[in-house]
Write a protein that holds these residues in place. Structure first.
Motif, short mmCIF file in Angstrom:
data_model
loop_
_atom_site.label_atom_id
_atom_site.label_comp_id
_atom_site.label_asym_id
_atom_site.label_seq_id
_atom_site.Cartn_x
_atom_site.Cartn_y
_atom_site.Cartn_z
N PRO A 70 0.83 -1.22 0.00
CA PRO A 70 0.00 0.00 0.00
C PRO A 70 0.86 1.26 0.00
O PRO A 70 0.69 2.14 0.84
N LEU A 71 1.78 1.35 -0.94
CA LEU A 71 2.75 2.45 -0.96
C LEU A 71 2.73 3.15 -2.31
O LEU A 71 2.57 2.51 -3.35
N ARG A 72 2.91 4.46 -2.25
CA ARG A 72 3.20 5.22 -3.46
C ARG A 72 4.23 6.28 -3.11
O ARG A 72 4.08 6.98 -2.10
N LEU A 73 5.27 6.37 -3.96
CA LEU A 73 6.31 7.37 -3.74
C LEU A 73 6.72 7.93 -5.09
O LEU A 73 7.11 7.17 -5.99
N LEU A 74 6.62 9.24 -5.24
CA LEU A 74 6.95 9.93 -6.49
C LEU A 74 6.12 9.42 -7.67
O LEU A 74 6.53 9.48 -8.82
N SER A 75 4.95 8.89 -7.37
CA SER A 75 4.03 8.42 -8.41
C SER A 75 2.60 8.62 -7.90
O SER A 75 1.87 7.66 -7.67
N PRO A 76 2.21 9.88 -7.68
CA PRO A 76 0.92 10.12 -7.01
C PRO A 76 -0.27 9.66 -7.85
O PRO A 76 -0.20 9.64 -9.08
N PRO A 77 -1.34 9.27 -7.19
CA PRO A 77 -2.57 8.91 -7.90
C PRO A 77 -2.99 10.04 -8.83
O PRO A 77 -2.92 11.22 -8.44
N GLU A 78 -3.44 9.69 -10.03
CA GLU A 78 -3.76 10.74 -11.00
C GLU A 78 -5.01 10.40 -11.79
O GLU A 78 -5.35 9.24 -11.99
N ILE A 79 -5.70 11.47 -12.23
CA ILE A 79 -6.65 11.34 -13.32
C ILE A 79 -6.11 12.18 -14.47
O ILE A 79 -5.38 13.16 -14.25
N VAL A 80 -6.43 11.79 -15.67
CA VAL A 80 -5.82 12.41 -16.84
C VAL A 80 -6.90 13.14 -17.63
O VAL A 80 -7.94 12.55 -17.97
N CYS A 81 -6.66 14.41 -17.87
CA CYS A 81 -7.62 15.25 -18.59
C CYS A 81 -7.01 15.61 -19.94
O CYS A 81 -5.98 16.29 -19.99
N ILE A 82 -7.61 15.12 -21.00
CA ILE A 82 -7.02 15.25 -22.34
C ILE A 82 -7.93 16.09 -23.23
O ILE A 82 -9.09 15.71 -23.47
N ASP A 83 -7.42 17.20 -23.70
CA ASP A 83 -8.18 18.02 -24.64
C ASP A 83 -7.77 17.68 -26.06
O ASP A 83 -6.62 17.87 -26.45
N LEU A 84 -8.73 17.16 -26.82
CA LEU A 84 -8.49 16.83 -28.24
C LEU A 84 -9.08 17.96 -29.08
O LEU A 84 -10.26 18.31 -28.90
N GLN A 85 -8.26 18.51 -29.94
CA GLN A 85 -8.73 19.64 -30.76
C GLN A 85 -8.53 19.35 -32.23
O GLN A 85 -7.54 18.72 -32.60
N PRO A 86 -9.45 19.83 -33.07
CA PRO A 86 -9.27 19.64 -34.52
C PRO A 86 -7.99 20.34 -34.99
O PRO A 86 -7.60 21.37 -34.42
#
Ligand code: FE2
Length: 284
Positions: A267-283
């Protein structure tokens, strides 16, 4: 002479003291602080073939269970909604070990929290190895669909409003990545999603305009580079986390490997924080 030796000895005792203290603090941070963070990674791409701006929120590897309480799903859903996504995509490994945790898991609460996620363009998911393993295979698809996530298994669909082809692949380690895989459509933007990054090396004919999203690696969980590379799980394909190109060519399909949200084994995380990824796709 004796005085000098004593001084040197004292200096080494202090060095040792600071090393032990730093290791202890890093351990406490990795156990009790970093696993509870949630950061947003923002990316934007000129997406060849796409017809309108499209914001995709990608989250993966929640590993709800013994070490990740379903209570944290409320914070997750709130953070996703605040990003006002058009599409939301889940990259697999919803539960850490269903067989082990089923007595304590409040799946009804998890369903309620995740059903609050809103995305007008649709909510989609793929299978991870922990969705097949630990007895979760019996419930995963039905459970995801019960709060509006369509689970794609070697399937593609065209999101006409965006001219975006979404391709979702089965887990290659524990599922079935084979048979008749979906063909790439002409002239639209291909967005490929699978759990393990190694999948990128198993697919053929990936268009150079494509973007691929993966999870699975947890960024090594302990994101110290030479440690992370050595403890990556099978299926990582040498990817740790972040943005990569599929090959060395100047124009090449892009890969994003997310370090995900939960933990497994330790149950460890170090220098790899939990993330969600927000991606903007543009024409283009
Ligand atoms: Fe995972």
């Amino acid at each position: 002479m004796k005085y000098k030796q004593t001084k040197r000895k004292r200096r080494w005792i202090w060095v040792l003291f600071w090393i032990v203290l730093a290791a202890l603090l890093a351990g406490l941070y990795a156990r009790f602080v970093e696993p509870n963070l949630l950061v947003v990674r923002r990316l934007s791409f000129q997406a060849q073939g796409i017809a309108a701006d499209c914001r995709v929120v990608f989250f993966t590897d929640t590993h709800f269970g013994e070490d990740k309480s379903v209570d944290s799903a409320k914070q997750l859903a709130d953070r996703i909604n605040r990003l006002e996504p058009d599409l939301v995509i889940f990259g697999g490994d919803l539960l850490d070990n269903y067989a082990r945790d089923r007595e304590q898991l409040d799946l009804e609460l998890l369903r309620q929290q995740l059903s609050n996620i809103e995305a007008p363009g649709g909510k989609y998911a793929v299978w991870g190895n922990h969705d097949w393993g630990g007895g979760a295979a019996r419930i995963y698809q039905e459970f995801m669909e019960s709060f509006g996530f369509r689970v794609l298994k070697n399937e593609s669909l065209l999101l006409e409003a965006y001219q975006l082809q979404l391709l979702g692949y089965d887990d290659y380690l524990t599922g079935e990545l084979g048979g008749q895989l979906p063909a790439f459509a002409e002239g639209v933007f291909p967005l490929l999603v699978a759990h393990e990054p190694y999948t990128a090396q198993l697919l053929s004919g990936i268009p150079e305009r494509a973007l691929m999203l993966f999870g699975h690696t947890h960024g090594g969980q302990v994101g110290i580079p030479w440690i992370a590379r050595r403890i990556l799980p099978p299926g990582s394909g040498g990817f740790v986390r972040g943005l990569y190109a599929l090959d060395d060519a100047e124009r090449s399909a892009q890969i994003y490997v997310s370090s995900g949200i939960g933990t497994t084994r330790l149950p460890l995380r170090l220098l790899s924080p939990p993330e969600i990824v927000c991606i903007d796709l543009q024409p283009e």
